[in-house]
Design a protein around this motif. Structure first.
Motif, PDB file in Angstrom:
ATOM      1  N   ASP A  82       0.845  -1.200   0.000  1.00 36.68           N
ATOM      2  CA  ASP A  82       0.000   0.000   0.000  1.00 36.68           C
ATOM      3  C   ASP A  82       0.882   1.252   0.000  1.00 36.68           C
ATOM      4  N   LEU A  83       0.710   2.119  -1.009  1.00 36.97           N
ATOM      5  CA  LEU A  83       1.607   3.272  -1.150  1.00 36.97           C
ATOM      6  C   LEU A  83       1.383   4.336  -0.078  1.00 36.97           C
ATOM      7  N   HIS A  84       0.152   4.480   0.404  1.00 39.15           N
ATOM      8  CA  HIS A  84      -0.091   5.444   1.491  1.00 39.15           C
ATOM      9  C   HIS A  84       0.656   5.025   2.749  1.00 39.15           C
ATOM     10  N   GLU A  85       0.539   3.737   3.060  1.00 43.72           N
ATOM     11  CA  GLU A  85       1.251   3.217   4.228  1.00 43.72           C
ATOM     12  C   GLU A  85       2.762   3.360   4.038  1.00 43.72           C
ATOM     13  N   ALA A  86       3.230   3.103   2.824  1.00 41.14           N
ATOM     14  CA  ALA A  86       4.662   3.199   2.545  1.00 41.14           C
ATOM     15  C   ALA A  86       5.163   4.625   2.728  1.00 41.14           C
ATOM     16  N   ALA A  87       4.405   5.611   2.244  1.00 41.14           N
ATOM     17  CA  ALA A  87       4.820   7.018   2.396  1.00 41.14           C
ATOM     18  C   ALA A  87       4.878   7.379   3.877  1.00 41.14           C
ATOM     19  N   ALA A  88       3.870   6.959   4.615  1.00 44.07           N
ATOM     20  CA  ALA A  88       3.821   7.298   6.040  1.00 44.07           C
ATOM     21  C   ALA A  88       5.003   6.703   6.798  1.00 44.07           C
ATOM     22  N   ASN A  89       5.501   5.555   6.353  1.00 44.50           N
ATOM     23  CA  ASN A  89       6.591   4.867   7.054  1.00 44.50           C
ATOM     24  C   ASN A  89       7.984   5.213   6.537  1.00 44.50           C
ATOM     25  N   LEU A  90       8.052   5.880   5.376  1.00 41.34           N
ATOM     26  CA  LEU A  90       9.329   6.025   4.665  1.00 41.34           C
ATOM     27  C   LEU A  90      10.455   6.625   5.508  1.00 41.34           C
ATOM     28  N   PHE A  91      10.248   7.828   6.041  1.00 36.79           N
ATOM     29  CA  PHE A  91      11.362   8.513   6.700  1.00 36.79           C
ATOM     30  C   PHE A  91      11.743   7.856   8.028  1.00 36.79           C
ATOM     31  N   ALA A  92      10.753   7.353   8.760  1.00 32.69           N
ATOM     32  CA  ALA A  92      11.071   6.668  10.012  1.00 32.69           C
ATOM     33  C   ALA A  92      11.863   5.391   9.723  1.00 32.69           C
ATOM     34  N   ALA A  93      11.502   4.703   8.637  1.00 28.25           N
ATOM     35  CA  ALA A  93      12.217   3.475   8.273  1.00 28.25           C
ATOM     36  C   ALA A  93      13.652   3.782   7.864  1.00 28.25           C
ATOM     37  N   LEU A  94      13.843   4.851   7.076  1.00 25.00           N
ATOM     38  CA  LEU A  94      15.199   5.236   6.680  1.00 25.00           C
ATOM     39  C   LEU A  94      16.038   5.581   7.911  1.00 25.00           C
ATOM     40  N   ARG A  95      15.425   6.317   8.846  1.00 24.56           N
ATOM     41  CA  ARG A  95      16.149   6.664  10.075  1.00 24.56           C
ATOM     42  C   ARG A  95      16.535   5.412  10.853  1.00 24.56           C
ATOM     43  N   HIS A  96      15.590   4.476  10.959  1.00 29.88           N
ATOM     44  CA  HIS A  96      15.843   3.258  11.723  1.00 29.88           C
ATOM     45  C   HIS A  96      16.987   2.452  11.102  1.00 29.88           C
ATOM     46  N   LEU A  97      16.931   2.258   9.784  1.00 26.03           N
ATOM     47  CA  LEU A  97      17.963   1.449   9.128  1.00 26.03           C
ATOM     48  C   LEU A  97      19.316   2.164   9.172  1.00 26.03           C
ATOM     49  N   ASP A  98      19.281   3.484   9.078  1.00 27.95           N
ATOM     50  CA  ASP A  98      20.506   4.266   9.158  1.00 27.95           C
ATOM     51  C   ASP A  98      21.160   4.070  10.529  1.00 27.95           C
ATOM     52  N   ALA A  99      20.311   4.076  11.565  1.00 30.07           N
ATOM     53  CA  ALA A  99      20.820   3.964  12.935  1.00 30.07           C
ATOM     54  C   ALA A  99      21.380   2.569  13.216  1.00 30.07           C
ATOM     55  N   SER A 100      21.013   1.591  12.376  1.00 24.81           N
ATOM     56  CA  SER A 100      21.518   0.224  12.581  1.00 24.81           C
ATOM     57  C   SER A 100      23.005   0.142  12.281  1.00 24.81           C
ATOM     58  N   GLY A 101      23.533   1.159  11.596  1.00 24.79           N
ATOM     59  CA  GLY A 101      24.963   1.185  11.309  1.00 24.79           C
ATOM     60  C   GLY A 101      25.344   0.524   9.996  1.00 24.79           C
ATOM     61  N   ALA A 102      24.372  -0.002   9.265  1.00 24.33           N
ATOM     62  CA  ALA A 102      24.674  -0.618   7.971  1.00 24.33           C
ATOM     63  C   ALA A 102      25.308   0.417   7.047  1.00 24.33           C
ATOM     64  N   GLY A 103      26.268  -0.027   6.230  1.00 22.07           N
ATOM     65  CA  GLY A 103      26.944   0.905   5.329  1.00 22.07           C
ATOM     66  C   GLY A 103      26.060   1.297   4.164  1.00 22.07           C
ATOM     67  N   THR A 104      25.179   0.376   3.772  1.00 18.41           N
ATOM     68  CA  THR A 104      24.308   0.611   2.626  1.00 18.41           C
ATOM     69  C   THR A 104      22.895   0.148   2.950  1.00 18.41           C
TER      70      THR A 104
END
Ligand code: TXA
Ligand code: MG
Length: 329
Positions: free
Chosen positions: A281-303
């Motif tokens: 669902d694209l609405h759900e995806a938009a709502a989750n996008l930035f929080a998900a990017l922040r979460h994965l970024d904080a995991s320390g993964a290089g990519t």
């Protein structure tokens, strides 16, 4: 105890509930030239009194935002918007259809109406938006001034969709944050220019291009986003960037990568995973996008490996943000 209205260097962000007391403090802070972060239906904004050049300068300084990139002016309604900008028939129809809401209209600026020149970066146009969020509306009413408010993140970073994101991004800054929980759309407003012969889509966002075209009765012209001549100054190729590198259209996940997934069929992965919408669902995806990017970024993964997302409807805005996150920096 925090002192209301005190603006001091080195103070940390303070998250307050958007109740009567919190709103009154926020309004007083704005009238004193201070800054307040507040929820809108798209993302959190970092607001200052748009008629106060020092407050607007403070917004640029706190974000680390280039001065050539103008700010959106938030107002309570169309009548206020028309004080600062010239609305032709097309702009009025768009305002009637989408305001209050997630559409920003760039229209010819009315000079001498009090908006600080810095807010519009010296352009002869002004970007105006009437937010739908109850807290944003209550703040505008209490402050009684138009609010120049970019997204409340450090320049070039991912926009905040929760009060905690703002506090993390603006650590060490004396900003009051009104807490409204997670934002509904999760992606910024759509920006269109209604200042010339054709209505131009400057930034895809929470209101889809086909919905806008349907109201206008004609397709939107598209602005080419290049580093040489950005049609909208904020359309820089590298923007919305997490610290990790971003790899688009991933069908597999490499060792050491995090996965930003979409839909039910995800490739196997041993690293951290966030699925924007397991049902696709694209609405759900938009709502989750930035929080998900922040979460994965904080995991320390290089990519961060990102699965393909359809480019239809809200997918256009989601892919726009992901492309900028993936752009060379
Ligand atoms: O959803 C949103 O729009 C959020 C919330 C807080 O309202 N605000 C936001 O602001 O995303 P900001 O500053 O991050 O993005 C504003 C965009 C930038 O791309 C900027 O270049 C463009 O609007 N803009 C502002 N004034 C403009 C103008 N006069 N002409 C062309 N583009 C303009
Ligand atoms: Mg922004």
């Amino acid at each position: 105890m925090q002192q209301s209205g005190k603006i001091g260097r080195g103070a940390d962000p303070e998250i307050v509930a958007a109740t009567g007391g919190g709103l009154a403090r926020a309004a007083a802070r704005l009238r004193a030239g201070g800054l307040v972060a507040f929820p809108t239906e798209t993302v959190y904004g970092l607001g200052g009194d748009a008629t106060d050049a020092r407050a607007v300068a403070a917004v640029f300084a706190m974000k680390g935002r280039p001065r050539f990139n103008p700010l959106i002016i938030h107002v309570a309604g169309l009548a206020a918007a028309e004080t600062y900008g010239v609305f032709d028939d097309r702009a009025r129809r768009l305002a009637a259809a989408f305001w209050p809401g997630a559409l920003t209209l760039v229209v010819p600026r009315r000079a001498g109406r009090g908006i600080a020149e810095l807010a519009t970066a010296g352009l002869d146009t002004v970007a105006l938006r009437v937010p739908a969020h109850g807290i944003a509306q209550a703040l505008l009413a209490a402050a009684g001034v138009p609010l120049a408010a970019p997204s409340a993140n450090r320049s070039g970073r991912v926009s905040p969709t929760r009060a905690e994101h703002v506090a993390a991004d603006l650590a060490g800054e004396p900003v009051l944050i009104l807490d409204g929980g997670p934002t509904r759309h999760g992606i910024e407003s759509t920006v269109v220019s209604v200042a010339a012969a054709h209505v131009v889509l400057l930034r895809p966002g929470a209101v889809t291009a086909p919905a806008i075209a349907a109201v206008l009765g004609e397709p939107l012209a598209r602005a080419a986003a290049t580093s040489h001549a950005p049609a909208s100054p904020g359309m820089l190729p590298s923007h919305y960037a997490p610290r990790a590198a971003v790899r688009m259209h991933a069908t597999t996940v490499d060792e050491g990568e995090a996965l930003l997934a979409f839909g039910p069929h995800t490739p196997p992965s041993r690293g951290p995973v966030r699925n924007l919408s397991p049902s696709g669902d694209l609405h759900e995806a938009a709502a989750n996008l930035f929080a998900a990017l922040r979460h994965l970024d904080a995991s320390g993964a290089g990519t961060i490996a990102v699965m393909a997302i359809p480019d239809t409807g809200l997918g256009e805005a989601i892919n726009d943000r992901l492309r900028r996150a993936a752009a060379p920096r």
